[in-house]
Design a protein around this motif. Structure first.
Motif, PDB file in Angstrom:
ATOM      1  N   UNK A  70       0.735  -1.346   0.100  1.00  0.00           N
ATOM      2  CA  UNK A  70       0.093  -0.060   0.006  1.00  0.00           C
ATOM      3  C   UNK A  70       0.951   1.146   0.000  1.00  0.00           C
ATOM      4  N   UNK A  71       2.185   1.089   0.418  1.00  0.00           N
ATOM      5  CA  UNK A  71       3.134   2.317  -0.047  1.00  0.00           C
ATOM      6  C   UNK A  71       3.722   2.429  -1.244  1.00  0.00           C
ATOM      7  N   UNK A  72       3.700   1.390  -2.101  1.00  0.00           N
ATOM      8  CA  UNK A  72       4.352   1.463  -3.272  1.00  0.00           C
ATOM      9  C   UNK A  72       3.734   2.084  -4.286  1.00  0.00           C
ATOM     10  N   UNK A  73       4.676   2.983  -4.753  1.00  0.00           N
ATOM     11  CA  UNK A  73       4.209   4.326  -5.723  1.00  0.00           C
ATOM     12  C   UNK A  73       3.624   3.392  -6.944  1.00  0.00           C
ATOM     13  N   UNK A  74       4.158   2.190  -7.175  1.00  0.00           N
ATOM     14  CA  UNK A  74       3.684   1.562  -8.683  1.00  0.00           C
ATOM     15  C   UNK A  74       2.142   1.189  -8.375  1.00  0.00           C
ATOM     16  N   UNK A  75       1.890   0.783  -7.115  1.00  0.00           N
ATOM     17  CA  UNK A  75       0.438   0.336  -6.870  1.00  0.00           C
ATOM     18  C   UNK A  75      -0.397   1.486  -6.678  1.00  0.00           C
ATOM     19  N   UNK A  76       0.285   2.435  -6.187  1.00  0.00           N
ATOM     20  CA  UNK A  76      -0.479   3.924  -5.898  1.00  0.00           C
ATOM     21  C   UNK A  76      -0.883   4.211  -7.461  1.00  0.00           C
TER      22      UNK A  76
END
Length: 610
Positions: free
Chosen positions: A554-560
């Protein structure tokens, strides 16, 4: 219906009789619900006789109930207001019944931007955009900007000084700009504002309190000022703060859920709290004269982490303002007032534990003289907000232990009553969200603002899973922290990391090992002692067990980026952003995406601050 849900008295205040009637109705509803759930739990236990450990569990269950039943009835009342009241906003805040939106601004307002070791670029952009908006509205001359710093990091101090010089050079002809840094940040933010009051408070009528991550559009600021000008007995006017559009998957899902529950919950709570409303410490307007006279915070005596300066100052200042005879009101209007939510679970926990520490100090304030009954109850509820967590954890641990102590325990617990209790509790937990979702889906314009019915339903389903994973993680964090407080160990109030960043495994494990251990022990316990109960226990043990990968993902820029491109968990400001929000250059907004393929975030590969 209209007699129940609307009335107004003189000077924008509900009549005392109406306020008393509403509070009586609310107390009756919550009281009967509390007793009903307690009776249902007791009846389910009686089948095999109430065991001593079950008596303890019943007591723990009662500790968790107040916030549950209050949230439920806030949501129900809010939904009734949204669907049946001709003017829901005026029904809960009579100031809005005779609002004069074009009245001239005739007062002086200090804009207080409170800083402590903050990333300055974002602060600069927010401040510049607010000043540009006030200039367009022709009201800038009625404001004075104060940058109130408690910073201690040399590089940040240098950036603040450059910002102050830049603002003075650009805006000095239109608005006064003052920069002040305290060498000693005694009493933290409340001490920062108290220092302002002592130095410059007499020169202004109002103060708009902003955090470093706050942003308010000029119309929203001027609305607060005009209302405060018109209603002289209002001491604090709190705006409804919503999350800024974000590229963080964690913050995106969290604030979508908050947005769903916010409208019904806030309307319902404002209906009965009335002139004893909340103050959240930022994005609010203070009437300075009574604030300086009546809201001076005492130092708490004794030793240990609950002594010294009051850390969670906002609610204490609200009850002291009400004690002085001034109203504290909330403006339950979405839009124009924003904050930046923590971008990851580690930062979210750090912020929550700061609030936990401050709220526990209220234990020393419950006997404060002269408080209104509603105000005193608000302090109690602020304590129970966190005390409920260890009660819930202990309840779950004892429930699991019963399967070990009593081989035939299921035969001693009434399954039908247990199922009824479970359904009742879950209905109350999700009532605030479902109430607002129902209202959104019933209105075409609001459906479109949140991305359409299909995205709303899918987003709600995902947010429920997110909440179920998050809730036990937070409960364990509160429990561990409260245990430390009980042993005389407090927390640290350090700067918040606000930029989007990945969370390394080492940082996640260091912060979340108690949760991971709890989840692993839970799986092992049920697999060896009560395998048949693993499935119903999953909502309790799965979130803690997966807390480290949950944090990473949930902190990953990719998944953001994936979450943003999917259109899930969209908020209205993404669908139709205002010009001021576009000027902020937020990566989650269309204008920013047109400049970068996916709106590149400020990416930092570093552990979150401890």
């Amino acid at each position: 219906m209209s007699a129940v849900f609307s009335s107004r008295g003189q000077s924008g205040a509900s009549s005392p009789a109406v306020a008393a009637r509403r509070r009586f109705v609310f107390a009756a509803l919550t009281g009967f619900s509390f007793l009903g759930l307690a009776a249902l739990m007791f009846a389910a236990m009686r089948r095999g006789g109430v065991l001593p450990v079950e008596g303890v569990m019943l007591a723990l269950f009662l500790v968790t109930l107040p916030w549950l039943v209050i949230g439920f009835w806030n949501a129900v009342i809010g939904l009734l207001l949204m669907r049946f009241s001709r003017d829901p906003l005026a029904a809960v805040n009579p100031m809005l019944a005779d609002e004069a939106s074009d009245s001239p601004v005739e007062t002086s307002t200090a804009i207080l931007v409170c800083l402590r070791n903050e990333e300055i670029d974002g602060v600069a952009l927010s401040v510049e955009t607010m000043l540009e908006g006030l200039l367009r509205e022709g009201a800038l001359a009625h404001f004075h900007l104060y940058l109130l710093s408690d910073s201690s990091w040399p590089e940040i101090i240098a950036q603040e000084e450059r910002l102050a010089c830049s603002l003075q050079a650009r805006w000095g002809g239109d608005i006064a700009v003052t920069y002040r840094r305290r060498a000693d940040n005694h009493a933290f933010k409340s001490g920062n504002i108290a220092d302002f009051c002592q130095r410059w408070g007499q020169g202004h009528d109002f103060a708009l309190v902003l955090d470093a991550d706050s942003f308010m559009e000029a119309p929203a600021i001027l609305r607060l000022v005009r209302l405060m000008q018109r209603h002289e007995r209002v001491g604090i006017l709190q705006s409804l703060v919503v999350g800024l559009p974000t590229m963080s998957a964690f913050a995106r899902i969290f604030q979508f859920g908050m947005r769903l529950g916010m409208r019904s919950y806030t309307l319902g709570s404002a209906w009965w709290q009335g002139d004893c409303g909340p103050y959240w410490g930022h994005n609010a307007l203070l009437r300075l004269k009574p604030f300086m006279e009546h809201c001076h915070l005492p130092e708490l005596g004794g030793r240990g982490p609950l002594s010294g300066p009051i850390l969670s100052h906002d609610q204490v200042e609200a009850v002291m303002m009400r004690r002085a005879g001034y109203e504290v009101r909330v403006l339950p209007v979405e839009g124009g007032s924003f904050e930046q939510n923590p971008p990851d679970l580690v930062e979210f926990i750090r912020r929550d534990l700061r609030w936990c520490h401050g709220n526990m100090q209220y234990l020393k304030l419950l006997t404060m003289k002269g408080l209104r009954p509603v105000s005193r109850m608000q302090l109690v509820l602020a304590i129970l907000m966190f005390v409920g967590s260890p009660a819930w954890v202990a309840f779950m641990v004892l429930s699991a232990g019963l399967f070990f102590l009593y081989d035939d325990y299921l035969n001693q617990f009434d399954p039908a009553l247990g199922a009824a209790l479970f359904v009742s509790v879950m209905s109350m937990v999700f009532a605030p969200k479902f109430a607002t979702v129902f209202d959104i889906l019933a209105t075409r314009e609001r459906r479109q603002a949140f991305g359409g019915a299909a995205r709303i339903v899918a987003g709600v389903a995902g947010e429920i899973v997110f909440s179920m994973l998050l809730a036990p993680v937070m409960a364990i964090a509160h429990t561990v922290f409260l245990a430390k407080l009980a042993m005389g160990r407090g927390g640290t109030w350090s700067a918040q990391a606000r930029q989007l960043h990945s969370v390394p495994y080492a940082s996640a494990i260091r912060r979340l090992w108690p949760q991971t251990l709890f989840g692993a022990l839970g799986v092992t316990w049920f697999a060896n002692v009560a395998a048949f109960a693993v499935l119903p226990a999953l909502p309790v043990i799965l979130g803690p067990l997966l807390s480290v990968p949950f944090t990473r993902i949930t902190a990953s820029p990719f998944w953001g980026r994936v979450a943003l491109l999917s259109g899930l968990w969209r908020i209205p400001e993404e669908t139709d952003p205002s010009g001021d929000l576009l000027r902020l250059g937020l990566p989650a907004l269309p204008a920013a995406k047109s400049q970068e393929p996916y709106g590149e975030p400020a990416y930092v590969e570093a552990p979150a601050a401890e």
